[in-house]
Each structure stands twice: as structure tokens, then as C-alpha cells.
Design an enzyme around this catalytic site. Structure first.
Site, PDB file in Angstrom:
ATOM      1  N   GLU A  56      83.075  53.136  35.034  1.00  0.00           N
ATOM      2  CA  GLU A  56      83.123  51.709  34.791  1.00  0.00           C
ATOM      3  C   GLU A  56      84.610  51.349  34.760  1.00  0.00           C
ATOM      4  O   GLU A  56      85.378  51.973  34.027  1.00  0.00           O
ATOM      5  CB  GLU A  56      82.474  51.378  33.450  1.00  0.00           C
ATOM      6  CG  GLU A  56      82.364  49.897  33.269  1.00  0.00           C
ATOM      7  CD  GLU A  56      81.818  49.475  31.909  1.00  0.00           C
ATOM      8  OE1 GLU A  56      81.370  50.327  31.121  1.00  0.00           O
ATOM      9  OE2 GLU A  56      81.857  48.259  31.653  1.00  0.00           O
ATOM     10  N   ARG A 282      79.380  66.274  27.340  1.00  0.00           N
ATOM     11  CA  ARG A 282      80.684  65.700  27.633  1.00  0.00           C
ATOM     12  C   ARG A 282      81.783  66.584  27.046  1.00  0.00           C
ATOM     13  O   ARG A 282      81.539  67.378  26.149  1.00  0.00           O
ATOM     14  CB  ARG A 282      80.779  64.274  27.125  1.00  0.00           C
ATOM     15  CG  ARG A 282      80.691  64.126  25.627  1.00  0.00           C
ATOM     16  CD  ARG A 282      80.398  62.695  25.204  1.00  0.00           C
ATOM     17  NE  ARG A 282      81.495  61.801  25.453  1.00  0.00           N
ATOM     18  CZ  ARG A 282      81.455  60.777  26.298  1.00  0.00           C
ATOM     19  NH1 ARG A 282      80.380  60.506  26.982  1.00  0.00           N
ATOM     20  NH2 ARG A 282      82.487  59.994  26.460  1.00  0.00           N
ATOM     21  N   LYS A 292      87.363  55.685  25.649  1.00  0.00           N
ATOM     22  CA  LYS A 292      88.245  54.684  26.249  1.00  0.00           C
ATOM     23  C   LYS A 292      88.571  53.579  25.255  1.00  0.00           C
ATOM     24  O   LYS A 292      89.664  53.034  25.271  1.00  0.00           O
ATOM     25  CB  LYS A 292      87.573  54.087  27.490  1.00  0.00           C
ATOM     26  CG  LYS A 292      87.781  54.923  28.733  1.00  0.00           C
ATOM     27  CD  LYS A 292      87.310  54.190  29.969  1.00  0.00           C
ATOM     28  CE  LYS A 292      85.840  54.443  30.187  1.00  0.00           C
ATOM     29  NZ  LYS A 292      85.332  53.974  31.477  1.00  0.00           N
TER      30      LYS A 292
HETATM   31  P1  ATP Z   1      84.219  56.666  27.339  1.00  0.00           P
HETATM   32  O1  ATP Z   1      83.126  57.210  26.497  1.00  0.00           O
HETATM   33  O2  ATP Z   1      85.478  57.442  27.303  1.00  0.00           O
HETATM   34  O3  ATP Z   1      84.462  55.212  27.126  1.00  0.00           O
HETATM   35  P2  ATP Z   1      82.444  56.301  29.546  1.00  0.00           P
HETATM   36  O4  ATP Z   1      81.400  57.354  29.590  1.00  0.00           O
HETATM   37  O5  ATP Z   1      82.052  54.983  29.062  1.00  0.00           O
HETATM   38  O6  ATP Z   1      83.738  56.872  28.826  1.00  0.00           O
HETATM   39  P3  ATP Z   1      82.477  55.822  32.353  1.00  0.00           P
HETATM   40  O7  ATP Z   1      83.490  55.099  33.125  1.00  0.00           O
HETATM   41  O8  ATP Z   1      81.142  55.237  32.211  1.00  0.00           O
HETATM   42  O9  ATP Z   1      83.120  56.121  30.948  1.00  0.00           O
HETATM   43  O10 ATP Z   1      82.368  57.326  32.865  1.00  0.00           O
HETATM   44  C1  ATP Z   1      82.270  57.700  34.202  1.00  0.00           C
HETATM   45  C2  ATP Z   1      81.657  59.051  34.271  1.00  0.00           C
HETATM   46  O11 ATP Z   1      82.451  59.995  33.564  1.00  0.00           O
HETATM   47  C3  ATP Z   1      80.277  59.065  33.630  1.00  0.00           C
HETATM   48  O12 ATP Z   1      79.383  59.731  34.496  1.00  0.00           O
HETATM   49  C4  ATP Z   1      80.480  59.804  32.356  1.00  0.00           C
HETATM   50  O13 ATP Z   1      79.338  60.509  32.002  1.00  0.00           O
HETATM   51  C5  ATP Z   1      81.660  60.733  32.668  1.00  0.00           C
HETATM   52  N1  ATP Z   1      82.408  61.014  31.452  1.00  0.00           N
HETATM   53  C6  ATP Z   1      82.948  60.127  30.602  1.00  0.00           C
HETATM   54  N2  ATP Z   1      83.507  60.743  29.546  1.00  0.00           N
HETATM   55  C7  ATP Z   1      83.315  62.070  29.734  1.00  0.00           C
HETATM   56  C8  ATP Z   1      83.647  63.245  28.990  1.00  0.00           C
HETATM   57  N3  ATP Z   1      84.301  63.172  27.841  1.00  0.00           N
HETATM   58  N4  ATP Z   1      83.291  64.439  29.494  1.00  0.00           N
HETATM   59  C9  ATP Z   1      82.650  64.512  30.669  1.00  0.00           C
HETATM   60  N5  ATP Z   1      82.292  63.466  31.405  1.00  0.00           N
HETATM   61  C10 ATP Z   1      82.614  62.249  30.958  1.00  0.00           C
HETATM   62 MG    MG Z   2      80.089  54.413  30.311  1.00  0.00          MG
END
Ligand code: ATP
Ligand code: MG
Length: 573
Positions: A56, A282, A292
Site C-alpha cells: 500500500e 511477518r 509503518k
Molecule cells: P506495516 O504493518 O508495516 O504498516 P503493511 O503490512 O501494512 O505494513 P503493506 O504495504 O500492506 O504494509 O505490505 C505489503 C506487503 O508486505 C504485504 O504483503 C505484507 O504482508 C508484507 N509485509 C509487511 N510487513 C511485513 C513484515 N514485517 N514481514 C514480512 N512481510 C511484511
Molecule cells: Mg497493509
């Protein structure tokens, strides 16, 4: 020394935390690889592998995302498939072009290529809208006019089943009409939503008539003001996967409970493919925060210098710090992919970085906190050029030139006036070997009026060049680094400690803030470090091992020709 990189490592003792260092396995298992191998063997999806990385665009990518990128692009590479980069841009309030550009740059820097497969969920809005109309026609979706608070109340909770919305039985015609008028902008935000008609008594809260669309009168970075209704992530995501014919839709564990709705969306819309969602744990790491939202706070509230602050776990921060993409890939392989949540020790990353840099970093000598040394038995204008190797194991990288002159600098901490018994470096009347040069003896200590040592008067032993022992065979135990005061270059050096002073900074009592766990000494700026002259031609492309100190690289923002700024990537273990 105020930088406190190692001082807290013993706190990382929770049983969840994996031990770091050399004992860590070289490559850990990846259960998704096994699933794909089986799918290929059984001919599922025609033996094809199409994955996607779906960020995102609401922030910069961090090392957790790097794990997901290495996983998705890595599987596609390994099984000769492809991986799409798709921006999941369904939430116009928080998304910005700057984030899109940074995400693309980060994925490329990691060494992955989406080729022509760059997509945006917003490109599918028209198609998703038409599938939503289909659901209404099938009696599987309805326009609900409960407000936010009522929605919450009707939803129930884990112990109470939900209640049907009073709007659940609207006719197909009325639903189609209201939905069209939602799109036309006739209603204010929150007046109506479109919901799936599933089961308000489901033990899975995600199946209690989840929202499909909400009204948001917000400008979208790609679709402008065309839309005032936006699909929910949980609805747009499976449909986007299906449009792109993704075979293995890989996401993190928190989406496990969303999978039934993912499958529901795929089953009830006339989609061209039937992707399957798989979840993995994760990445969480000690001494870091990974969300984030929290990283954004650190940036916006100026606790760090920006998204690319070298202390942050963002990919742009790690890059600026000097960590290479190959070190990050090595790390991703080493931690593996599993279903169980774990907290990875920061030291595992550091070990990967050291391994990577030991192999490639050019060697040089640099004195971080200089103490002047005058060699009394050398003439004033003595300048002897010596030629140590650029890399001890790579003779092909050639030699560098350093200069042995009458005035030198050594590290202030390599001299002790009243040393402990186990201190083998320089002390009054003692001897030490200057790395790549001669043995020197400390004859006299000069101090200022406050008693601070300002200079050492030494003599050198001319027969000890090239590691040769003194004539009488006496043992010289210590070796220290040094630079010529006459030919050295000055530079700013930035030393980094851990960003947080505790292993689990997110773990704060109710009502308190994770920011209280920030390490106040995470950055130390040395304005006047002394570097051997070969470093005057240092470039951004190379990493350098300052012998006995650590790995360094030029700062990609603040370093200027003639005014070098070096970041410490990691210390030597
Ligand atoms: P955050 O929790 O840091 O705000 P998010 O999951 O909302 O991150 P996205 O932009 O939706 O961020 O993530 C893009 C991809 O990266 C998704 O498929 C998510 O599952 C993966 N991802 C995000 N954070 C992690 C992590 N800590 N470890 C592994 N994969 C991750
Ligand atoms: Mg997300």
C-alpha cells in the site's frame, strides 16, 4: 565512547529470540517452496507460478517488506514464473506519489524486476464495481444505511453473535439504484455502505456481512475525483489477484482470518482465475519497530532525519547506512519463511552484513578519535611510502599507498597512561606495532594544563617493518592502526548505535509510548576523524573496512567531494 551498540544485546534473551552470530543456519526452510513444488508436480495452475508484491503506497518500505519482496520475487525467479508489483491503492487518504516512487526504487535496488507487470488496484475500480453490481443482482450484497457506530454495534464481538442490519432485505432494484447513486456522489460520507450478505452469526467476524465499499470524497493520486466510493482492501485484493491470474497470493499471518472472505469473493464473482492465499509469519526484529505507522511518527516528529535515516529499518535507510542488497538477501534466506511468529535477533542481520562486506570491502586505516604521536628518531621531512593490500584475500584489487611520517595519529583509546595488566597497546615506556609498519615505543607523554594527554613522543625500531620482530626477539603483543598526520584527510564520521535501547520497544505498559524506548545515544557524530589518504578517492559504490574499527561507506546524502561524510555500516565482531 557513547555509542552503545553492544551494550544491550544481552537483554535479547527471551526464548523467542533466535541466537545470532555465526551459529545461525545458512539457509532456513521455506514451507511455501514446498507447496509450490507440489503444485508444479501435480500440474495445478498449469504448472505456472505467478506471485505479486502488493504494497500500500502509504509509507516507505522496511526490512519486513524486503522479506516479502525476496520471497515473492525469489519464488517467481526460482520457478521460472513472474512476480507483479501491484500498488494496493484503495485508501486515498494516506497515499502519496512519493511513496510509489520510493517503493519502485527500493524493489529495483534489491535487484528485482517486475518487467511489464506494474499494476495498480485503482486500475481495476471499474471492473470491481461491476462485480459488486453482480453480487447485488445475485442477492449477495446490499446497501446498508447504518452509521459507523451502529455498524459496530450490530457486528457483535467474539462472544456475541452479530445482528442482521435492518437494511439487509432491500430489493435488488433498490440496492442497484442506491449503489449507483453512491457512485454518483449523491450521499455524504458514512451515509451508506455496500456490504456482502454472508452470515452475521459467523464465528469469524470477517464473515459478518463485511463492507465492500465505502463513500470517501477524497482525491485519489491516480483516479483523481472520478470516484467517491472506494472498495475495501479485503474485497479489492482477491479480485485484483484474480484479474492478474496470480497463482500463489502470499501475505502475512494477520490475514489468515480474512482468507474465508478472500475465497468468498473469488467464488461469488465471475473472475478469470482462482488464486489461493497463503500466510507466513511477518518479520519482527529486536531493537526495532516495523510498523509503518510508528516509523511515520519517528519521521514526522523528527526523532530521525527522514525516511532514509541510517538508523531506521527502512530499505532506503539501510541503503544509506551502507548495507548492500546482497546482505539483505542473505539475511532473508537465513531467517527462512515459517508460519510461527518469531522475533529475529538484530545480530543475525549484522552477521550477514559483516559476511557480505568482509568479502568486498576495501581496507584502509582511519583514526576516529585522534591522538598525536611524534616519532623522535625520524627527520622532519621523512615520508616513507608503504603499500599494504586493498584486500587481504584479493590480490587482484592491488595495493594502496600509505605514508610513514614523523607525525602520526593513533586512536586515543589505544593509549593508556595507567593500564590494566591485560592492556597490550601503547603505554608509557611500552611498545606496540603500527599495523602495516613499524614497532614504536612510547618515550614521553605530553599533557595540557588540565592534565589531558595531548601528544606522545615515541621512537620507532627501523628493523621491524613488514611484521619482522625486533633484533633481540622481544615479543610485541599489540597492533594498532594509525595514519600520517601529514598526508591524512579529515572527514566526518557518523557512528550508529541501536535506535532503541530495549530489545522489544513495542512492549510498553498501557498508556505509554514506544518512543520512550528510543536510545538517546543512537547517533554520534565525529567531526574530525583522520583517514589515510587513499580514502580521499572513496566512492559511493564501495564499502570500506576501517581496520580494527568497522565497515564504513560514504553517506549518499551529505557527503560531498572534498568533504567526505562516512557512515558506520557495522562494527567488526
Ligand atoms: P506495516 O504493518 O508495516 O504498516 P503493511 O503490512 O501494512 O505494513 P503493506 O504495504 O500492506 O504494509 O505490505 C505489503 C506487503 O508486505 C504485504 O504483503 C505484507 O504482508 C508484507 N509485509 C509487511 N510487513 C511485513 C513484515 N514485517 N514481514 C514480512 N512481510 C511484511
Ligand atoms: Mg497493509
Amino acid at each position: 565512547m557513547t555509542h552503545s551498540k553492544n551494550t544491550h544485546s544481552t537483554e535479547a534473551s527471551s526464548k523467542n529470540i533466535k541466537p545470532g552470530g555465526k551459529s545461525a543456519p545458512v539457509e532456513a526452510p521455506n514451507f511455501l517452496k514446498q507447496i509450490i513444488e507440489k503444485d508444479i508436480a501435480t500440474g495445478k495452475h498449469g504448472g505456472q507460478v505467478i506471485t505479486r508484491f502488493p504494497p500500500e503506497p502509504n509509507g516507505y518500505l522496511h526490512i519486513g517488506h524486503a522479506k516479502a519482496i525476496c520471497l515473492n520475487f525469489g519464488l517467481a525467479e526460482e520457478f521460472k514464473g513472474r512476480c507483479h508489483l501491484r500498488f494496493d491503492d484503495t485508501n486515498p487518504e494516506v497515499e502519496e506519489i512519493e511513496y510509489i516512487e520510493s517503493i519502485k526504487a527500493d524493489v529495483k535496488w534489491l535487484g528485482f524486476d517486475w518487467g511489464t507487470h506494474l499494476y495498480y488496484a485503482s486500475d481495476y475500480f471499474e471492473q470491481i464495481y461491476s462485480w459488486a453490481q453482480d453480487l447485488i443482482r445475485q442477492g449477495k450484497a446490499y446497501v446498508c444505511s447504518l452509521n459507523e457506530e451502529e455498524l459496530r454495534e450490530y457486528r457483535g464481538d467474539f462472544t456475541h453473535s452479530g445482528k442482521n442490519s435492518p437494511y439487509r432485505d432491500r430489493s435488488v432494484e433498490e440496492n442497484l439504484d442506491l449503489f449507483a447513486r453512491m457512485r454518483a456522489g449523491e450521499f455524504y460520507e458514512g451515509a451508506h455502505t455496500l456490504r456482502a450478505k454472508i452470515d452475521m452469526a459467523s464465528p469469524n467476524m470477517n464473515m459478518r456481512d463485511p463492507l465492500l465499499y465505502r463513500i470517501r470524497k477524497t482525491h485519489h493520486h491516480r483516479t483523481g475525483d472520478k470516484w467517491v466510493i472506494y472498495p475495501m482492501y479485503d474485497f479489492a485484493h482477491p479480485l485484483s489477484d484474480a484479474i492478474e491470474q496470480i497463482t500463489h497470493s502470499i501475505c502475512t499471518l494477520e490475514f489468515q482470518d480474512h482468507r474465508p472472505f478472500y475465497d468468498w469473493s473469488i467464488e461469488n464473482c465471475t473472475v478469470p482465475a482462482h488464486p489461493h492465499q497463503y500466510e507466513f509469519a511477518r518479520l519482527n526484529m529486536t531493537y526495532l519497530v516495523m510498523s509503518k505507522r510508528k516509523l511515520l511518527q519517528l519521521v514526522k516528529e523528527n526523532f530521525v532525519s527522514g525516511w532514509n535515516d541510517p538508523r531506521l529499518p527502512t530499505i532506503s535507510g539501510l541503503r544509506r547506512r551502507g548495507i548492500t542488497s546482497s546482505a539483505i538477501k542473505k539475511f532473508a534466506h537465513r531467517i527462512g519463511v515459517a508460519k510461527a511468529e518469531s522475533l529475529i535477533d538484530y545480530e543475525i542481520l549484522e552477521a550477514c552484513v559483516r559476511e557480505d562486506l568482509d568479502d568486498s570491502a576495501h581496507r584502509a586505516m582511519a583514526v576516529i578519535r585522534p591522538l598525536k604521536v611524534v616519532i623522535e628518531n625520524l627527520p622532519e621531512n621523512h615520508r616513507e611510502e608503504l603499500h599494504p593490500s586493498v584486500h587481504p584475500k584479493k590480490e587482484e584489487l592491488g595495493k594502496r599507498a600509505i605514508h610513514f611520517t614523523k607525525t602520526l595519529y593513533i586512536e586515543a583509546s589505544d593509549f593508556m597512561e595507567t593500564p590494566d595488566a591485560d592492556f597490550f597497546r601503547l603505554k608509557p615506556g611500552g611498545e606496540v606495532r603500527l599495523r602495516n609498519a613499524y614497532v614504536i615505543k612510547c618515550e614521553k607523554v605530553i599533557k595540557d594544563t588540565s592534565g589531558q594527554v595531548t601528544e606522545l613522543r615515541c621512537t620507532y625500531d627501523p628493523i621491524t617493518l613488514g611484521g619482522k620482530p625486533p633484533a633481540d626477539g622481544r615479543k610485541i603483543k599489540g597492533i594498532i592502526h594509525w595514519v600520517s598526520a601529514e598526508t591524512c584527510v579529515n572527514a566526518e564520521v557518523r557512528l550508529y548505535g541501536r535506535l532503541f535501547k530495549v530489545a522489544d520497544p513495542d512492549n510498553v505498559p498501557e498508556g505509554q509510548d514506544f518512543k520512550q524506548n528510543l536510545n538517546p545515544n543512537s547517533l554520534e557524530v565525529i567531526k574530525n576523524a583522520k583517514l589515510e589518504s587513499s580514502l580521499a578517492s572513496a566512492t559511493l559504490e564501495h564499502r570500506y573496512q576501517f581496520e580494527r574499527v568497522g565497515y564504513f561507506c560514504l553517506d549518499n546524502v551529505d557527503s560531498k567531494p572534498g568533504a567526505h561524510v562516512f557512515n558506520m555500516v557495522v562494527d567488526l565482531k
